[in-house]
Scaffold this motif. Structure first.
Motif, PDB file in Angstrom:
ATOM      1  N   ASN A 168      18.194 -38.641  -0.494  1.00 46.83           N
ATOM      2  CA  ASN A 168      17.845 -39.877   0.207  1.00 46.83           C
ATOM      3  C   ASN A 168      18.777 -40.992  -0.266  1.00 46.83           C
ATOM      4  OD1 ASN A 168      16.701 -42.161   1.308  1.00 46.83           O
ATOM      5  ND2 ASN A 168      14.596 -41.556   0.859  1.00 46.83           N
ATOM      6  N   PRO A 169      19.649 -41.504   0.626  1.00 46.55           N
ATOM      7  CA  PRO A 169      20.587 -42.567   0.228  1.00 46.55           C
ATOM      8  C   PRO A 169      19.882 -43.831  -0.266  1.00 46.55           C
ATOM      9  CG  PRO A 169      21.150 -41.681   2.385  1.00 46.55           C
ATOM     10  CD  PRO A 169      19.790 -41.160   2.043  1.00 46.55           C
ATOM     11  N   GLU A 170      18.645 -44.050   0.195  1.00 50.76           N
ATOM     12  CA  GLU A 170      17.923 -45.276  -0.150  1.00 50.76           C
ATOM     13  C   GLU A 170      17.317 -45.225  -1.547  1.00 50.76           C
ATOM     14  OE1 GLU A 170      15.185 -45.398   3.046  1.00 50.76           O
ATOM     15  OE2 GLU A 170      16.673 -45.985   4.557  1.00 50.76           O
ATOM     16  N   THR A 171      17.035 -44.018  -2.048  1.00 49.47           N
ATOM     17  CA  THR A 171      16.407 -43.894  -3.371  1.00 49.47           C
ATOM     18  C   THR A 171      17.274 -43.144  -4.386  1.00 49.47           C
ATOM     19  OG1 THR A 171      15.264 -41.878  -2.647  1.00 49.47           O
ATOM     20  CG2 THR A 171      14.076 -43.972  -2.411  1.00 49.47           C
ATOM     21  N   ASP A 172      18.137 -42.240  -3.899  1.00 50.42           N
ATOM     22  CA  ASP A 172      18.955 -41.414  -4.804  1.00 50.42           C
ATOM     23  C   ASP A 172      20.419 -41.382  -4.358  1.00 50.42           C
ATOM     24  OD1 ASP A 172      16.652 -40.390  -6.408  1.00 50.42           O
ATOM     25  OD2 ASP A 172      16.110 -39.460  -4.490  1.00 50.42           O
ATOM     26  N   PRO A 173      21.068 -42.542  -4.243  1.00 50.97           N
ATOM     27  CA  PRO A 173      22.462 -42.560  -3.775  1.00 50.97           C
ATOM     28  C   PRO A 173      23.412 -41.810  -4.701  1.00 50.97           C
ATOM     29  CG  PRO A 173      21.840 -44.705  -4.691  1.00 50.97           C
ATOM     30  CD  PRO A 173      20.576 -43.897  -4.578  1.00 50.97           C
ATOM     31  N   GLU A 174      23.017 -41.684  -5.986  1.00 50.69           N
ATOM     32  CA  GLU A 174      23.886 -40.978  -6.935  1.00 50.69           C
ATOM     33  C   GLU A 174      23.947 -39.478  -6.642  1.00 50.69           C
ATOM     34  OE1 GLU A 174      19.755 -40.513  -8.487  1.00 50.69           O
ATOM     35  OE2 GLU A 174      20.916 -42.113  -7.535  1.00 50.69           O
ATOM     36  N   ALA A 175      23.042 -38.980  -5.807  1.00 50.85           N
ATOM     37  CA  ALA A 175      23.014 -37.557  -5.467  1.00 50.85           C
ATOM     38  C   ALA A 175      23.825 -37.262  -4.204  1.00 50.85           C
ATOM     39  CB  ALA A 175      21.577 -37.079  -5.287  1.00 50.85           C
ATOM     40  N   LEU A 176      24.631 -38.220  -3.784  1.00 54.04           N
ATOM     41  CA  LEU A 176      25.494 -38.042  -2.614  1.00 54.04           C
ATOM     42  C   LEU A 176      26.960 -38.103  -3.036  1.00 54.04           C
ATOM     43  CD1 LEU A 176      23.619 -40.418  -0.164  1.00 54.04           C
ATOM     44  CD2 LEU A 176      23.813 -37.942   0.113  1.00 54.04           C
ATOM     45  N   PRO A 204      29.604 -42.083   3.319  1.00 51.24           N
ATOM     46  CA  PRO A 204      28.395 -41.333   2.958  1.00 51.24           C
ATOM     47  C   PRO A 204      27.236 -41.735   3.865  1.00 51.24           C
ATOM     48  CG  PRO A 204      29.354 -42.470   1.052  1.00 51.24           C
ATOM     49  CD  PRO A 204      29.987 -43.052   2.281  1.00 51.24           C
ATOM     50  N   PRO A 205      26.174 -40.945   3.917  1.00 50.95           N
ATOM     51  CA  PRO A 205      24.996 -41.309   4.716  1.00 50.95           C
ATOM     52  C   PRO A 205      24.380 -42.618   4.205  1.00 50.95           C
ATOM     53  CG  PRO A 205      24.896 -39.003   4.041  1.00 50.95           C
ATOM     54  CD  PRO A 205      26.018 -39.620   3.284  1.00 50.95           C
ATOM     55  N   HIS A 206      23.885 -43.433   5.126  1.00 51.81           N
ATOM     56  CA  HIS A 206      23.199 -44.681   4.763  1.00 51.81           C
ATOM     57  C   HIS A 206      21.683 -44.535   4.838  1.00 51.81           C
ATOM     58  CE1 HIS A 206      26.870 -46.987   4.479  1.00 51.81           C
ATOM     59  NE2 HIS A 206      27.231 -46.630   5.706  1.00 51.81           N
ATOM     60  N   ARG A 207      21.232 -43.615   5.695  1.00 52.94           N
ATOM     61  CA  ARG A 207      19.798 -43.355   5.857  1.00 52.94           C
ATOM     62  C   ARG A 207      19.553 -41.857   5.700  1.00 52.94           C
ATOM     63  NH1 ARG A 207      19.048 -45.482  11.770  1.00 52.94           N
ATOM     64  NH2 ARG A 207      20.897 -44.154  11.890  1.00 52.94           N
ATOM     65  N   PRO A 208      18.314 -41.450   5.410  1.00 49.61           N
ATOM     66  CA  PRO A 208      18.044 -40.028   5.179  1.00 49.61           C
ATOM     67  C   PRO A 208      18.481 -39.112   6.319  1.00 49.61           C
ATOM     68  CG  PRO A 208      16.148 -41.348   4.516  1.00 49.61           C
ATOM     69  CD  PRO A 208      17.104 -42.290   5.191  1.00 49.61           C
ATOM     70  N   GLN A 209      18.391 -39.600   7.560  1.00 52.73           N
ATOM     71  CA  GLN A 209      18.716 -38.753   8.702  1.00 52.73           C
ATOM     72  C   GLN A 209      20.209 -38.770   9.050  1.00 52.73           C
ATOM     73  OE1 GLN A 209      16.980 -41.549   8.725  1.00 52.73           O
ATOM     74  NE2 GLN A 209      17.100 -42.676  10.665  1.00 52.73           N
ATOM     75  N   ASP A 210      20.997 -39.576   8.353  1.00 56.96           N
ATOM     76  CA  ASP A 210      22.419 -39.704   8.673  1.00 56.96           C
ATOM     77  C   ASP A 210      23.238 -38.528   8.136  1.00 56.96           C
ATOM     78  OD1 ASP A 210      21.912 -42.097   9.886  1.00 56.96           O
ATOM     79  OD2 ASP A 210      22.674 -43.346   8.251  1.00 56.96           O
ATOM     80  N   ASP A 211      24.364 -38.268   8.814  1.00 54.28           N
ATOM     81  CA  ASP A 211      25.342 -37.279   8.350  1.00 54.28           C
ATOM     82  C   ASP A 211      26.428 -37.976   7.536  1.00 54.28           C
ATOM     83  OD1 ASP A 211      23.999 -35.322   9.775  1.00 54.28           O
ATOM     84  OD2 ASP A 211      25.308 -35.505  11.536  1.00 54.28           O
TER      85      ASP A 211
END
Length: 290
Positions: free
Chosen positions: A216-224, A249-256
């Motif tokens: 999830n980019p909103e809570t775990d951006p370090e995992a992207l 990188p994705p900005h929202r959970p549903q983004d590619d």
């Protein structure tokens, strides 16, 4: 108990959990409305009395407990969904193994290209989103988080596999794990593209497990993966991975991800930005730019 019976039971339990979630939400909405009305009265009277402070403290304590209760039910529902998916996957693998062919058996039925591409898109869309508890770090194979060094992909898992092509060159393909031999430390994998009908025996260094959760980019951006990071990404409408740079990188959970594939036919050596799902983006083992 048969898989079908177990799945039916789990679906019934999931339905009850969904009903509980709605009941819990309806109950908490009444409390949230009281919080809103209390704030409105405070603004109208333009004062914060001990009475209002005590009342709000009680209302917010209740709201917190309600939210935690709803969260617990939702996590329980997600566990049920994971169980159902696991049983469906076990059933699929069993059906596949029952139809395994030898040299004298008829070959596997070839899947139409369009059907395969649709299945790959569905697999990417239904990859579960990692929802950790406060302060909990994303696990291995969440987004860009690599697997542990001793991790062994299990039967049915999708992986990126480095194989030799017909022309002798090596390429990374999307494959499915058939088995792992702990004595030789080698995998047997099937090319996901059944047009090839190929089975490969490969060492662990030629296998990269695909993510099992979306980050999830909103809570775990370090995992992207971050911008300009070198990756292997599945080229759209194919079953092959190619080197690419992360464009966005994705900005929202549903983004590619938006990626730039290495392509010498372009002046700068990269393709225009193309979208690739989190499911099909992995770390590139070859860090040096060609």
């Amino acid at each position: 108990m048969s898989a079908d019976t177990k799945i039916a039971e789990l679906l019934t339990e999931l339905h009850q959990l969904i009903k509980q979630t709605q009941e819990e939400r309806s109950r908490s909405e009444h409390n949230l409305l009281n919080i809103q009305k209390t704030h409105e009265r405070m603004q109208t009277e333009n004062k914060t009395s001990p009475y209002y402070r005590t009342k709000l403290r009680g209302l917010y304590t209740t709201a917190k407990a309600d939210a935690e209760a709803e969260c617990s039910i939702l996590r329980h529902a997600l566990d049920k969904i994971a169980e159902i998916k696991s049983l469906l996957e076990e059933r699929r693998i069993a059906a596949k193994m029952a139809g395994v062919y030898s040299d004298t058996d008829p070959p596997r039925k070839t899947m139409r290209r369009g059907v395969l591409m649709t299945l790959l898109q569905q697999s990417a869309m239904t990859l579960p989103l990692w929802i950790g508890k406060p302060g909990e770090s994303p696990p291995p194979l969440c987004g860009a988080t690599p697997a542990n060094s001793d991790y062994v992909a299990k039967q049915g898992d999708k992986v990126a596999a480095r194989v030799k092509a017909v022309d002798g060159d090596e390429q990374w393909i999307l494959a499915e794990v058939v088995s792992y031999n702990h004595s030789t430390n080698k995998y047997e994998v099937d090319d996901i593209d059944e047009e090839g009908k190929e089975r490969h025996t490969l060492s662990r260094r030629r296998i990269i497990p695909l993510p099992q959760w979306k980050a999830n980019p909103e809570t775990d951006p370090e995992a992207l993966f971050s911008k300009d990071q070198l990756v292997l990404a599945l080229y759209p409408q194919t079953t092959c991975f190619y080197r690419a740079l992360i464009h966005t990188p994705p900005h929202r959970p549903q983004d590619d991800y938006s990626v730039l594939f290495e392509d010498t036919s372009y002046a700068d050596g990269y393709s225009p930005p193309l979208n690739v799902a989190q499911r099909y983006v992995v770390a590139c083992k070859e860090n040096k730019k060609k």
